[in-house]
Design a protein around this motif. Structure first.
Motif, short mmCIF file in Angstrom:
data_model
loop_
_atom_site.label_atom_id
_atom_site.label_comp_id
_atom_site.label_asym_id
_atom_site.label_seq_id
_atom_site.Cartn_x
_atom_site.Cartn_y
_atom_site.Cartn_z
N GLY A 1 -39.47 -35.16 -5.14
CA GLY A 1 -39.88 -35.10 -3.80
C GLY A 1 -38.95 -35.77 -2.48
O GLY A 1 -38.79 -35.34 -1.60
N GLU A 2 -38.35 -36.89 -3.10
CA GLU A 2 -37.36 -37.59 -2.29
C GLU A 2 -36.18 -36.93 -2.01
O GLU A 2 -35.66 -36.77 -0.81
N TRP A 3 -35.52 -36.24 -3.19
CA TRP A 3 -34.39 -35.37 -3.12
C TRP A 3 -34.69 -34.37 -2.12
O TRP A 3 -33.69 -34.27 -1.24
N ASN A 4 -35.64 -33.56 -1.95
CA ASN A 4 -36.02 -32.59 -1.06
C ASN A 4 -35.98 -33.15 0.41
O ASN A 4 -35.68 -32.59 1.24
N ARG A 5 -36.55 -34.55 0.49
CA ARG A 5 -36.81 -35.08 1.82
C ARG A 5 -35.39 -35.35 2.63
O ARG A 5 -35.25 -35.41 3.80
N VAL B 1 -30.83 -31.57 2.04
CA VAL B 1 -30.37 -30.99 3.39
C VAL B 1 -28.97 -31.50 3.93
O VAL B 1 -28.51 -30.80 4.81
N SER B 2 -28.40 -32.44 3.26
CA SER B 2 -27.27 -33.02 3.69
C SER B 2 -26.04 -32.57 2.96
O SER B 2 -24.73 -32.99 3.13
N ALA B 3 -26.13 -31.34 2.10
CA ALA B 3 -25.25 -31.04 1.04
C ALA B 3 -23.96 -30.64 2.08
O ALA B 3 -22.63 -31.22 1.55
N ALA B 4 -24.18 -30.07 3.14
CA ALA B 4 -22.81 -29.40 3.75
C ALA B 4 -21.88 -30.73 4.34
O ALA B 4 -20.72 -30.46 4.48
N ARG B 5 -22.44 -31.96 4.78
CA ARG B 5 -21.74 -32.83 4.84
C ARG B 5 -20.77 -33.56 3.98
O ARG B 5 -19.87 -34.20 4.38
N HIS B 6 -20.88 -33.21 2.68
CA HIS B 6 -20.30 -33.77 1.72
C HIS B 6 -19.14 -33.02 1.25
O HIS B 6 -19.13 -32.00 0.45
#
Length: 307
Positions: A176-180, A184-189
């Motif tokens: 649940g925390e991963w989804n929150r 959503v931040s994958a593209a910034r890495h």
């Protein structure tokens, strides 16, 4: 243990799932439904790369531009309504009962060559089990290459660990925390990936390993409990592949699946699954039951005084 790879088996789905839960791997040749799936996927990829060869575009693009392109392409593929039509056809060809089979959204995966982009939107997976990421132990993973692949750009299985525990960080993972926060931040890495992801916390022997090389549109099926990793891509070409997961609701209800030898994560991915026949949601009571059971396992496996 030894893992067997069964090629174009005529076994029915119930028998296949039983062997998958014991650590075997199945591989099938391309079929009309998988060819239609990869043709559709190639259309989206070609449109995104706008005349560039997708497999070699990494040599002609700044890595930030490549990551931005994938950040647009991958969600378009994942959420395209055509995928929800094509995937049930793939499952039906492989003998799945669409009334009892549930599936999650397909992912378009990329593995660029020579460490060009290996984090975030094109994450190069360390050895892991999907079950460290809150997947149920009756999950079956489907993996389909979009273009030709070679042993230098596929994935590797580490079968000696299928029934042997690996000390890992799954106790700190909550789906649940991963989804929150993290998904959503994958593209910034782009240059590195700082997101908390379960990984081995002891040395893992990568040999012997099993690498399967299906043809484009060929399908490989394996248990979500298999320890597997991304092979460091030295092929000179970016690998594009599709993967999705299925569960049989009879197995979900009966708690039939692979053994849990070392997972201690919390949450469950069951709410991500839709019934293949009509896209009905997974019954909420099953997700709640699995969440409660995962929390109990995590508590039992967390040493006293640990956070």
């Amino acid at each position: 243990m030894m893992t067997a790879v069964l090629s174009n088996s005529g076994m029915d789905d119930a028998g296949r799932r039983d062997l998958l839960y014991r650590g075997e791997v199945f591989v099938y040749s391309a079929t009309p439904a998988t060819r239609e799936l990869i043709d559709f996927t190639r259309e989206l990829i070609d449109d995104a790369f706008d005349g560039r060869d997708p497999e070699t575009a990494q040599y002609h693009m700044a890595v930030e531009d490549f990551a931005a392109l994938l950040a647009d392409l991958k969600p378009r593929f994942i959420h395209h309504p055509r995928c929800k039509e094509l995937l049930p056809a793939v499952m039906e060809e492989r003998g799945c009962d669409l009334e009892s089979t549930y599936f999650d959204v397909p992912r378009l995966r990329t593995s660029t060559s020579d460490d060009y982009l290996s984090s975030g939107i094109s994450y190069a997976f360390h050895p892991h089990r999907d079950c460290w990421y809150s997947a149920p132990f009756n999950q079956v993973n489907w993996w389909i290459p979009v273009y030709a692949v070679v042993p230098e750009n596929v994935m590797a299985f580490h079968p000696r660990y299928f029934d042997s525990p690996v000390r890992n960080g799954s106790a700190r993972y909550d789906y649940g925390e991963w989804n929150r926060t993290s998904r959503v931040s994958a593209a910034r890495h782009v240059r590195s990936d700082t997101r908390e992801q379960p990984r081995p916390e002891e040395p893992v022997e990568l040999e012997p390993q099993v690498r399967v090389v299906p043809e484009p549109g060929g399908a490989m099926l394996f248990s979500g409990a298999q320890l597997h990793s991304t092979v460091p891509n030295t092929s000179g070409r970016t690998r594009f592949s599709i993967d999705f997961r299925t569960v049989d609701i009879g197995d979900v209800r009966a708690r039939r699946g692979a053994p849990n030898v070392d997972a201690a994560c919390t949450g469950t991915t069951l709410r991500d699954f839709l019934r293949a026949s009509d896209l009905a949601a997974m019954p909420e009571e099953l997700a709640l039951e699995y969440e409660a059971e995962a929390a109990a396992v995590a508590e039992a496996r967390t040493p006293a005084g640990a956070s």
